[in-house]
Design a protein around this motif. Structure first.
Motif, PDB file in Angstrom:
ATOM      1  N   GLN A   1      47.892  32.073  36.625  1.00 28.48           N
ATOM      2  CA  GLN A   1      48.123  30.787  37.284  1.00 28.48           C
ATOM      3  C   GLN A   1      48.481  30.995  38.755  1.00 28.48           C
ATOM      4  O   GLN A   1      48.035  30.232  39.631  1.00 28.48           O
ATOM      5  N   ALA A   2      49.283  32.012  39.046  1.00 26.42           N
ATOM      6  CA  ALA A   2      49.670  32.292  40.434  1.00 26.42           C
ATOM      7  C   ALA A   2      48.448  32.663  41.269  1.00 26.42           C
ATOM      8  O   ALA A   2      48.290  32.197  42.413  1.00 26.42           O
ATOM      9  N   VAL A   3      47.571  33.492  40.712  1.00 28.91           N
ATOM     10  CA  VAL A   3      46.347  33.867  41.431  1.00 28.91           C
ATOM     11  C   VAL A   3      45.442  32.651  41.600  1.00 28.91           C
ATOM     12  O   VAL A   3      44.813  32.472  42.649  1.00 28.91           O
ATOM     13  N   ASN A   4      45.378  31.808  40.562  1.00 27.29           N
ATOM     14  CA  ASN A   4      44.589  30.577  40.680  1.00 27.29           C
ATOM     15  C   ASN A   4      45.027  29.750  41.890  1.00 27.29           C
ATOM     16  O   ASN A   4      44.211  29.317  42.705  1.00 27.29           O
ATOM     17  N   VAL A   5      46.333  29.536  42.002  1.00 32.51           N
ATOM     18  CA  VAL A   5      46.859  28.734  43.114  1.00 32.51           C
ATOM     19  C   VAL A   5      46.625  29.455  44.441  1.00 32.51           C
ATOM     20  O   VAL A   5      46.206  28.851  45.436  1.00 32.51           O
ATOM     21  N   GLY A   6      46.892  30.760  44.465  1.00 31.70           N
ATOM     22  CA  GLY A   6      46.736  31.527  45.698  1.00 31.70           C
ATOM     23  C   GLY A   6      45.305  31.598  46.192  1.00 31.70           C
ATOM     24  O   GLY A   6      45.060  31.647  47.400  1.00 31.70           O
ATOM     25  N   VAL A   7      44.347  31.593  45.276  1.00 33.58           N
ATOM     26  CA  VAL A   7      42.936  31.660  45.663  1.00 33.58           C
ATOM     27  C   VAL A   7      42.364  30.269  45.901  1.00 33.58           C
ATOM     28  O   VAL A   7      41.810  29.977  46.960  1.00 33.58           O
ATOM     29  N   VAL A   8      42.509  29.383  44.908  1.00 31.46           N
ATOM     30  CA  VAL A   8      41.871  28.066  44.974  1.00 31.46           C
ATOM     31  C   VAL A   8      42.460  27.204  46.085  1.00 31.46           C
ATOM     32  O   VAL A   8      41.729  26.542  46.822  1.00 31.46           O
ATOM     33  N   LEU A   9      43.761  27.211  46.242  1.00 29.59           N
ATOM     34  CA  LEU A   9      44.392  26.425  47.298  1.00 29.59           C
ATOM     35  C   LEU A   9      44.714  27.285  48.517  1.00 29.59           C
ATOM     36  O   LEU A   9      44.631  26.818  49.658  1.00 29.59           O
ATOM     37  N   GLY A  10      45.053  28.544  48.277  1.00 28.35           N
ATOM     38  CA  GLY A  10      45.494  29.410  49.368  1.00 28.35           C
ATOM     39  C   GLY A  10      44.414  29.694  50.396  1.00 28.35           C
ATOM     40  O   GLY A  10      44.682  29.687  51.605  1.00 28.35           O
ATOM     41  N   PHE A  11      43.186  29.933  49.947  1.00 29.14           N
ATOM     42  CA  PHE A  11      42.128  30.246  50.918  1.00 29.14           C
ATOM     43  C   PHE A  11      41.796  29.054  51.812  1.00 29.14           C
ATOM     44  O   PHE A  11      41.710  29.206  53.041  1.00 29.14           O
ATOM     45  N   PRO A  12      41.595  27.836  51.274  1.00 27.41           N
ATOM     46  CA  PRO A  12      41.378  26.690  52.175  1.00 27.41           C
ATOM     47  C   PRO A  12      42.544  26.439  53.129  1.00 27.41           C
ATOM     48  O   PRO A  12      42.335  26.003  54.264  1.00 27.41           O
ATOM     49  N   VAL A  13      43.777  26.717  52.679  1.00 31.72           N
ATOM     50  CA  VAL A  13      44.940  26.531  53.550  1.00 31.72           C
ATOM     51  C   VAL A  13      44.952  27.583  54.666  1.00 31.72           C
ATOM     52  O   VAL A  13      45.394  27.311  55.787  1.00 31.72           O
ATOM     53  N   ALA A  14      44.432  28.772  54.376  1.00 29.63           N
ATOM     54  CA  ALA A  14      44.408  29.841  55.388  1.00 29.63           C
ATOM     55  C   ALA A  14      43.292  29.652  56.408  1.00 29.63           C
ATOM     56  O   ALA A  14      43.383  30.159  57.531  1.00 29.63           O
ATOM     57  N   LEU A  15      42.241  28.914  56.051  1.00 29.69           N
ATOM     58  CA  LEU A  15      41.086  28.763  56.936  1.00 29.69           C
ATOM     59  C   LEU A  15      41.425  28.219  58.328  1.00 29.69           C
ATOM     60  O   LEU A  15      40.904  28.721  59.331  1.00 29.69           O
ATOM     61  N   PRO A  16      42.264  27.180  58.440  1.00 27.54           N
ATOM     62  CA  PRO A  16      42.554  26.677  59.800  1.00 27.54           C
ATOM     63  C   PRO A  16      43.225  27.706  60.690  1.00 27.54           C
ATOM     64  O   PRO A  16      43.146  27.589  61.924  1.00 27.54           O
ATOM     65  N   VAL A  17      43.863  28.717  60.116  1.00 31.02           N
ATOM     66  CA  VAL A  17      44.470  29.771  60.940  1.00 31.02           C
ATOM     67  C   VAL A  17      43.380  30.526  61.703  1.00 31.02           C
ATOM     68  O   VAL A  17      43.582  30.949  62.854  1.00 31.02           O
ATOM     69  N   TYR A  18      42.230  30.685  61.084  1.00 26.84           N
ATOM     70  CA  TYR A  18      41.079  31.319  61.740  1.00 26.84           C
ATOM     71  C   TYR A  18      40.668  30.528  62.984  1.00 26.84           C
ATOM     72  O   TYR A  18      40.436  31.092  64.059  1.00 26.84           O
ATOM     73  N   PHE A  19      40.625  29.205  62.848  1.00 27.29           N
ATOM     74  CA  PHE A  19      40.239  28.349  63.971  1.00 27.29           C
ATOM     75  C   PHE A  19      41.354  28.249  65.022  1.00 27.29           C
ATOM     76  O   PHE A  19      41.079  28.202  66.224  1.00 27.29           O
ATOM     77  N   LEU A  20      42.597  28.231  64.557  1.00 29.91           N
ATOM     78  CA  LEU A  20      43.719  28.194  65.498  1.00 29.91           C
ATOM     79  C   LEU A  20      43.747  29.462  66.348  1.00 29.91           C
ATOM     80  O   LEU A  20      43.979  29.411  67.564  1.00 29.91           O
ATOM     81  N   ALA A  21      43.502  30.603  65.713  1.00 30.55           N
ATOM     82  CA  ALA A  21      43.485  31.866  66.453  1.00 30.55           C
ATOM     83  C   ALA A  21      42.383  31.860  67.505  1.00 30.55           C
ATOM     84  O   ALA A  21      42.546  32.407  68.598  1.00 30.55           O
ATOM     85  N   ASN A  22      41.271  31.224  67.186  1.00 34.33           N
ATOM     86  CA  ASN A  22      40.158  31.151  68.129  1.00 34.33           C
ATOM     87  C   ASN A  22      40.551  30.447  69.422  1.00 34.33           C
ATOM     88  O   ASN A  22      40.115  30.833  70.511  1.00 34.33           O
ATOM     89  N   ARG A  23      41.392  29.429  69.316  1.00 37.79           N
ATOM     90  CA  ARG A  23      41.791  28.676  70.516  1.00 37.79           C
ATOM     91  C   ARG A  23      43.068  29.213  71.157  1.00 37.79           C
ATOM     92  O   ARG A  23      43.281  29.006  72.347  1.00 37.79           O
ATOM     93  N   LEU A  24      43.914  29.894  70.397  1.00 37.38           N
ATOM     94  CA  LEU A  24      45.205  30.336  70.931  1.00 37.38           C
ATOM     95  C   LEU A  24      45.171  31.741  71.526  1.00 37.38           C
ATOM     96  O   LEU A  24      45.931  32.047  72.447  1.00 37.38           O
ATOM     97  N   LEU A  25      44.316  32.623  71.008  1.00 37.42           N
ATOM     98  CA  LEU A  25      44.235  33.973  71.568  1.00 37.42           C
ATOM     99  C   LEU A  25      43.641  33.913  72.970  1.00 37.42           C
ATOM    100  O   LEU A  25      42.715  33.142  73.226  1.00 37.42           O
ATOM    101  N   PRO A  26      44.150  34.713  73.904  1.00 38.65           N
ATOM    102  CA  PRO A  26      43.580  34.730  75.260  1.00 38.65           C
ATOM    103  C   PRO A  26      42.091  35.076  75.231  1.00 38.65           C
ATOM    104  O   PRO A  26      41.658  35.940  74.451  1.00 38.65           O
ATOM    105  N   THR A  27      41.307  34.410  76.070  1.00 38.58           N
ATOM    106  CA  THR A  27      39.863  34.626  76.041  1.00 38.58           C
ATOM    107  C   THR A  27      39.475  36.038  76.472  1.00 38.58           C
ATOM    108  O   THR A  27      38.396  36.519  76.112  1.00 38.58           O
ATOM    109  N   ASP A  28      40.342  36.717  77.240  1.00 45.76           N
ATOM    110  CA  ASP A  28      40.041  38.079  77.678  1.00 45.76           C
ATOM    111  C   ASP A  28      40.721  39.131  76.802  1.00 45.76           C
ATOM    112  O   ASP A  28      40.754  40.308  77.155  1.00 45.76           O
ATOM    113  N   TYR A  29      41.253  38.705  75.655  1.00 45.40           N
ATOM    114  CA  TYR A  29      41.945  39.631  74.761  1.00 45.40           C
ATOM    115  C   TYR A  29      40.927  40.576  74.121  1.00 45.40           C
ATOM    116  O   TYR A  29      39.925  40.137  73.536  1.00 45.40           O
ATOM    117  N   ALA A  30      41.165  41.874  74.225  1.00 46.07           N
ATOM    118  CA  ALA A  30      40.235  42.857  73.679  1.00 46.07           C
ATOM    119  C   ALA A  30      40.254  42.812  72.151  1.00 46.07           C
ATOM    120  O   ALA A  30      41.313  42.834  71.538  1.00 46.07           O
TER     121      ALA A  30
END
Length: 509
Positions: free
Chosen positions: A386-415
């Motif tokens: 049940q814990a893995v179910n919640v972590g995968v089924v809900l956890g991955f969609p919840v983590a996705l916006p972090v990918y987009f947030l990092a795209n806008r928050l990281l400096p554009t010249d960051y290596a």
């Protein structure tokens, strides 16, 4: 006691669905998002203008040749992709230098002939590749995991149809607030509604991976060894060997002359890509490809010429043997690049319902077994699942916006910023899984939903402060791709907020 055929199929359906359910869910989510890779790329590269389509290839090819001759006149190869439709909205050039392994890539402004100055990011293409590469896994391992998961999915679909003898009657049945029964009803609803799509996408996925599933077919007819395998691929896909530079410089024919020769064999309007082997060499050749995204067939028509003389080397039509034609149609259906806007929407909705189908299936597995346990007993293995179910089924969609947030928050010249974006995504997902493992499942769902709602709601606000075109000024710029992305994140935030409110009310009740 002997089990009936349907009982055996029920057991097979249950276990095939669970064993690789989490992998299948990940594949469905990333596959659905990957289908929108072009739109996601636009949001993650806000410096880009709106799409720059061309109807005639001449000027775009000339622009590409001028740029490539200035940066890589002695490259091993050039590759040009023309902006024809939403699958390729910008003029894109690639080149490979003799001493470098990977190709270099640039998006060119069709008006100035110069590269766009955009931030480094893997964009939506990364999500598409996650769908079948599974990221971080070696390719040999990911190929087999994806193949087995797809095969298990196909078995689960077939056995599911056999098990549910009242499949269409149960399609209209939904009993809310009935625990495991409600999860099963929802699973049936998602499965039956999209059954043709799920059969198509799963079977065509197996066709995609056929050379992983059945490698012995090649060795049976062509013999073992890499050379025989390469001969098979050469005959099936009619590929040309690489052109070896002669070492003698030779000017290629002007672009208008090359197009005049190509037009004798293929209408110029169909040209979508151009590949040049050994440019500016006596042995150079140029191949004009038709677009695979404009028809259901996955293969392209190819006209290959000697780039110095214009002599025809090869003309491969889009159709070939019946076997290759069938494979091309299956791959075309799976990728869906041919689809217009409404059919694309149907693909996306069906993909989301596929995500729900897998999610409700893995939750039903736990609920049905918890129901059989004594009231005061909670098996540790069920708690873990049940814990893995919640972590995968809900956890991955919840983590996705972090990918987009990092795209806008990281400096554009960051290596290495593109790799950092991916690291932020998987780090956030790991945190979500840990939250699901530590907290009781109901509390974990509540807190993850709240976190997800806040993260998704933050995206349009961040877009408005980091780009000139966004949802809140769409009426001025008419950039509906960026506005649509922002609107979708707000809708997702609303849905997660609704889930959080429901969990809170249920907890109080």
């Amino acid at each position: 006691m002997k089990l009936s055929f349907r009982a055996r199929m029920s057991a097979l359906h249950t276990w095939t669905g669970l064993l690789l359910g989490w992998v299948l869910y990940f594949m469905f989510v990333t596959g659905t998002l990957g289908y929108l890779d072009t739109e996601i790329d636009r949001w993650m590269k806000p410096e880009l203008p709106e799409a720059q389509y061309v109807s005639e290839p001449g000027q775009a090819i000339q622009t590409s040749f001028d740029y490539l001759n200035s940066v890589a006149p002695n490259a091993e190869s050039w590759l040009i992709q023309l902006p024809k439709n939403r699958n390729q909205p910008y003029l894109q050039v690639h080149w490979k230098l003799p001493d470098e392994g990977a190709r270099k890539t640039e998006l060119l402004d069709i008006h100035t002939g110069q590269p766009f100055d955009t931030r480094e990011t893997k964009g939506g293409q990364l999500l598409y590749q996650m769908h079948w590469k599974l990221h971080y896994l070696p390719r040999t391992i990911s190929d087999w995991v994806v193949t087995l998961a797809t095969l298990f999915m196909f078995v689960a679909i077939v056995t599911g149809v056999i098990v549910h003898k009242k499949i269409f009657t149960e399609f209209f049945t939904f009993r809310p607030k009935k625990g495991a029964r409600s999860w099963l009803d929802m699973h049936n609803l998602m499965s039956v509604t999209t059954l043709p799509f799920q059969l198509m996408i799963t079977y065509s996925g197996l066709v995609f991976m056929m050379f992983v599933c059945f490698p012995w077919i090649i060795s049976t007819f062509y013999g073992p060894g890499q050379d025989n395998k390469q001969q098979f691929f050469h005959e099936v896909f009619v590929s040309l060997p690489d052109a070896k530079p002669s070492g003698t410089p030779s000017a290629m024919l002007p672009v208008p002359a090359l197009l005049e020769e190509a037009e004798k064999h293929m209408p110029l309007q169909r040209i979508s890509g151009i590949e040049v082997e050994a440019p500016n060499d006596e042995a150079s050749r140029i191949a004009f490809n038709s677009g695979v995204s404009e028809s259901l067939l996955r293969s392209a028509e190819i006209v290959t010429l000697n780039a110095s003389t214009g002599e025809l080397i090869l003309h491969r039509t889009q159709t070939g043997s019946a076997a290759r034609g069938f494979r091309d149609v299956m791959l075309g259906l799976h990728e869906g690049l041919y689809a217009g806007p409404w059919l694309r929407l149907l693909y996306v909705v069906s993909g989301l319902m596929g995500c729900a189908m897998v999610a409700t299936g893995v939750f039903y597995w736990v609920k049905s077994r918890q129901k059989k346990e004594k009231k005061n007993t909670q098996r540790k293995d069920l708690r873990w699942v049940q814990a893995v179910n919640v972590g995968v089924v809900l956890g991955f969609p919840v983590a996705l916006p972090v990918y987009f947030l990092a795209n806008r928050l990281l400096p554009t010249d960051y290596a290495g910023r593109s790799e950092m974006e991916v690291a932020c995504l998987f780090s956030a997902w790991l945190v979500a899984i840990l939250v699901a493992s530590v907290l009781p499942s109901k509390k974990a769902v509540l807190w993850l939903s709240v976190a997800g709602a806040l993260l998704y709601a933050l995206l349009p606000v961040l877009a408005a402060t980091t780009a000139t075109r966004h949802l809140f000024n769409a009426h001025m710029h008419q950039d509906w791709v960026l506005a649509g992305f922002d609107a979708t994140t707000l809708l997702t935030a609303t849905l997660l907020a609704g889930l959080a409110w429901y969990c809170h009310r249920k907890k109080e009740g």
